[in-house]
Design a protein around this motif. Structure first.
Motif, PDB file in Angstrom:
ATOM      1  N   VAL A  22      -9.863 -11.491  -8.172  1.00 57.58           N
ATOM      2  CA  VAL A  22      -9.248 -11.514  -6.963  1.00 57.58           C
ATOM      3  C   VAL A  22      -9.458 -12.725  -6.096  1.00 57.58           C
ATOM      4  O   VAL A  22      -8.505 -13.169  -5.296  1.00 57.58           O
ATOM      5  CB  VAL A  22      -9.495 -10.218  -6.271  1.00 57.58           C
TER       6      VAL A  22
ATOM      7  N   ASP B 135     -12.820  -4.523  -1.680  1.00 53.12           N
ATOM      8  CA  ASP B 135     -13.665  -4.957  -2.597  1.00 53.12           C
ATOM      9  C   ASP B 135     -13.629  -4.040  -3.838  1.00 53.12           C
ATOM     10  O   ASP B 135     -14.037  -2.899  -3.939  1.00 53.12           O
ATOM     11  CB  ASP B 135     -15.010  -5.131  -2.072  1.00 53.12           C
ATOM     12  N   LEU B 136     -13.498  -4.620  -4.850  1.00 50.24           N
ATOM     13  CA  LEU B 136     -13.672  -3.845  -6.231  1.00 50.24           C
ATOM     14  C   LEU B 136     -14.768  -3.967  -6.667  1.00 50.24           C
ATOM     15  O   LEU B 136     -15.009  -3.429  -7.629  1.00 50.24           O
ATOM     16  CB  LEU B 136     -12.672  -4.895  -7.131  1.00 50.24           C
ATOM     17  N   LYS B 137     -15.830  -4.608  -6.127  1.00 48.75           N
ATOM     18  CA  LYS B 137     -17.195  -4.446  -6.385  1.00 48.75           C
ATOM     19  C   LYS B 137     -17.531  -4.677  -7.902  1.00 48.75           C
ATOM     20  O   LYS B 137     -18.352  -3.937  -8.455  1.00 48.75           O
ATOM     21  CB  LYS B 137     -17.643  -3.081  -6.200  1.00 48.75           C
TER      22      LYS B 137
ATOM     23  N   TYR C  30     -20.394 -14.405  -3.780  1.00 50.44           N
ATOM     24  CA  TYR C  30     -19.968 -13.081  -3.927  1.00 50.44           C
ATOM     25  C   TYR C  30     -20.837 -11.824  -4.199  1.00 50.44           C
ATOM     26  O   TYR C  30     -21.929 -12.173  -5.069  1.00 50.44           O
ATOM     27  CB  TYR C  30     -18.719 -12.817  -4.760  1.00 50.44           C
TER      28      TYR C  30
ATOM     29  N   PRO D 193     -21.032  -7.782  -4.428  1.00 52.60           N
ATOM     30  CA  PRO D 193     -20.349  -6.413  -4.209  1.00 52.60           C
ATOM     31  C   PRO D 193     -20.897  -5.539  -3.213  1.00 52.60           C
ATOM     32  O   PRO D 193     -21.958  -5.330  -2.976  1.00 52.60           O
ATOM     33  CB  PRO D 193     -20.749  -5.672  -5.677  1.00 52.60           C
TER      34      PRO D 193
ATOM     35  N   LEU E 146      -7.338  -6.100  -1.149  1.00 54.76           N
ATOM     36  CA  LEU E 146      -8.545  -6.378  -2.153  1.00 54.76           C
ATOM     37  C   LEU E 146      -9.782  -6.775  -1.521  1.00 54.76           C
ATOM     38  O   LEU E 146     -10.743  -6.565  -2.080  1.00 54.76           O
ATOM     39  CB  LEU E 146      -7.874  -6.898  -3.463  1.00 54.76           C
TER      40      LEU E 146
ATOM     41  N   LYS F 143     -14.382  -8.144 -11.710  1.00 56.18           N
ATOM     42  CA  LYS F 143     -12.856  -8.116 -11.653  1.00 56.18           C
ATOM     43  C   LYS F 143     -12.517  -8.731 -10.287  1.00 56.18           C
ATOM     44  O   LYS F 143     -11.648  -9.441  -9.987  1.00 56.18           O
ATOM     45  CB  LYS F 143     -12.184  -6.958 -11.859  1.00 56.18           C
ATOM     46  N   HIS F 144     -13.363  -8.321  -9.202  1.00 53.77           N
ATOM     47  CA  HIS F 144     -12.998  -8.933  -8.112  1.00 53.77           C
ATOM     48  C   HIS F 144     -13.373 -10.446  -7.851  1.00 53.77           C
ATOM     49  O   HIS F 144     -12.727 -11.044  -6.821  1.00 53.77           O
ATOM     50  CB  HIS F 144     -14.132  -8.311  -6.962  1.00 53.77           C
ATOM     51  N   LYS F 145     -13.768 -10.898  -8.551  1.00 48.32           N
ATOM     52  CA  LYS F 145     -14.161 -12.763  -8.653  1.00 48.32           C
ATOM     53  C   LYS F 145     -12.459 -13.191  -9.044  1.00 48.32           C
ATOM     54  O   LYS F 145     -12.347 -14.090  -8.733  1.00 48.32           O
ATOM     55  CB  LYS F 145     -15.171 -13.004  -9.757  1.00 48.32           C
TER      56      LYS F 145
ATOM     57  N   GLN G 209      -9.327  -0.923  -9.928  1.00 45.67           N
ATOM     58  CA  GLN G 209     -10.469  -1.646 -10.842  1.00 45.67           C
ATOM     59  C   GLN G 209      -9.912  -1.314 -12.543  1.00 45.67           C
ATOM     60  O   GLN G 209     -10.266  -2.362 -13.250  1.00 45.67           O
ATOM     61  CB  GLN G 209     -11.769  -1.083 -10.544  1.00 45.67           C
TER      62      GLN G 209
ATOM     63  N   CYS H  22      -8.979   1.285  -4.639  1.00 45.03           N
ATOM     64  CA  CYS H  22      -9.690   0.345  -5.267  1.00 45.03           C
ATOM     65  C   CYS H  22     -10.094   0.523  -6.565  1.00 45.03           C
ATOM     66  O   CYS H  22     -10.190  -0.148  -7.498  1.00 45.03           O
ATOM     67  CB  CYS H  22     -10.590  -0.292  -4.415  1.00 45.03           C
TER      68      CYS H  22
END
Length: 325
Positions: free
Chosen positions: A104, A95-97, A175, A177, A91, A100-102, A18, A14
Motif C-alpha cells: 500500500v 493500516d493492514l498491519k 513501517y 504495524p 488504508l 501487504k501494507h508495505k 488484507q 481492513c
C-alpha cells in the motif's frame, strides 16, 4: 447505517482487504500505441454478501462501481484520483498491519508520481513506474521492446523520481504495524477463516479456529496468536499459502471465544453463537456421552454451523456422524 462510520467497521473492512482486497496497476495500449497505466483496487465476496459490499462502497464515498457474477460480487475502483484520494488514505490510516501494507505504501508512491502526469511524456518515468508496480503484482511486458524490458527487468530508476524513492524507502524501513484488534481479525476470519466444531470418537468436543494467508504473512499470523494469547500451529499448505490453527480446547474457550463475546464477525458470527450454545449444553448436560438423545441434539446444533452443506440434510448429517462413533 451509522455503524459504517464506526472505527470497528473500518478495521473490519481492513481485515477483509488484507485477505480479499487487491491493489495494483494494469497496462493498456491505446489506439495511438502509447502505454496507459491504470491503477485499481477491488474486493470480491460471495454474492450473498451484497449488502456488505454496498456498505463498503458507501464507506468509500460511493466511488467506483460494483460488478455481479453468478456466485460473486466485486467492488472496484480504477480511477486515479479516486484511488489516490479515497482508497489509499483510508488504508494508510487504518493500516493492514501486514507485509501487504508495505505494498500500500508503495502503491501510494506510484499514484503520487502518476498524478504529476510526467510518465505520459517521459518513457523512462513510465518504465520506472512499471518496475515499481511489479513489486505489487507482476505486469505483462508484452507492450515493451527489448531495450525497455531490460530497463524494467534490471530495475533502472529514472533519476527524476529519486526524491520519491528516498521517501519511499524511508517509509518502508520505518513501517511498524499498529496494534492488533478484534475487528480487523474478524474481517480476516470472515474471508479466510474457519471454525470447525465436531465430536471425536470418544464423543469429546473438538474445536479448531483457523485462517489462511499468503506465506509472506507469517508475522501477521503470529501477532494474531499473541493477541489471543494462544499457542497454535503454523503449517504451509503450499509454497504460497500458510495456515494458522488454534486447536487447544481451553485456549479457544477461554481466550478466543471470550475476546469474541461482544464482537462477532459479520458474516460467520453465527458459528460462534452456536459454538457457545454447544458449550453451554455440555456444561448443563455432563452425562451427554451416555445419552443418545442428547448426542443427537448436539449433532443437530453442529449441523447448523456447517457453511457448505452440499445439499446434505440434517438427517443425513446425523447418520454420517453417528456412524463414525
Amino acid at each position: 447505517m451509522s455503524f459504517i462510520n464506526n472505527n470497528s467497521f473500518k478495521y473490519y473492512v481492513c481485515g477483509i482487504i488484507q485477505t480479499n482486497g487487491l491493489i495494483g496497476i494494469k497496462l493498456r495500449k491505446t489506439s495511438n500505441k502509447s502505454i496507459l497505466l491504470m491503477p485499481y483496487f477491488n474486493i470480491t465476496l460471495n454474492s450473498e454478501h451484497k449488502d456488505l459490499i454496498l456498505n463498503i462502497k458507501t464507506l468509500f464515498n460511493n466511488v467506483g462501481y460494483i460488478k455481479y457474477n453468478n456466485k460473486t460480487i466485486k467492488y472496484e475502483v480504477n480511477q486515479l484520483n479516486q484511488t489516490k484520494d479515497v482508497i489509499v488514505p483510508f488504508l494508510l490510516k487504518y493500516d493492514l498491519k501486514s507485509y501487504k501494507h508495505k505494498k500500500v505504501i508503495l502503491f501510494n508512491t506510484i499514484l503520487e508520481i502518476m498524478s504529476l502526469n510526467q510518465h505520459k511524456k517521459n518513457i523512462n518515468i513510465l518504465l520506472s513506474l512499471m518496475m515499481l508496480s511489479n513489486n505489487i503484482s507482476k505486469l505483462n511486458n508484452k507492450y515493451l521492446n527489448k531495450e525497455q524490458q531490460y530497463i524494467v527487468n534490471n530495475k533502472i530508476i529514472d533519476p527524476s523520481i529519486n526524491k520519491y524513492m528516498t521517501q519511499l524507502n524511508y517509509k518502508l524501513d520505518n513501517y511498524k504495524p499498529s496494534d492488533m484488534n478484534i475487528h480487523y481479525i474478524n474481517g480476516m476470519f470472515d474471508t479466510s477463516g474457519s471454525l470447525n466444531v465436531n465430536l471425536d470418537l470418544n464423543k469429546d468436543l473438538k474445536i479448531i479456529y483457523s485462517m489462511t494467508q499468503d506465506s509472506t504473512e507469517i508475522k501477521l499470523l503470529n501477532n494474531i496468536l499473541l493477541f489471543f494469547n494462544c499457542t497454535g500451529k503454523m503449517s504451509y499448505l503450499n509454497n504460497k499459502t500458510i495456515k494458522l490453527s488454534i486447536f487447544d480446547f481451553n485456549e479457544i474457550k477461554n481466550n478466543v471465544l471470550v475476546k469474541l463475546e461482544n464482537n462477532l464477525p459479520l458474516m460467520k458470527g453465527y458459528k460462534f453463537k452456536y459454538t457457545n450454545n454447544v458449550l453451554m449444553y455440555i456444561n448443563n448436560n455432563k452425562d451427554y456421552r451416555t445419552n443418545n438423545m442428547k448426542i443427537i441434539k448436539m449433532i443437530k446444533m453442529l449441523y447448523k454451523m456447517i457453511e457448505n452443506k452440499k445439499n446434505m440434510s440434517e438427517e443425513e448429517y446425523i447418520k454420517k456422524v453417528t456412524n463414525k462413533k
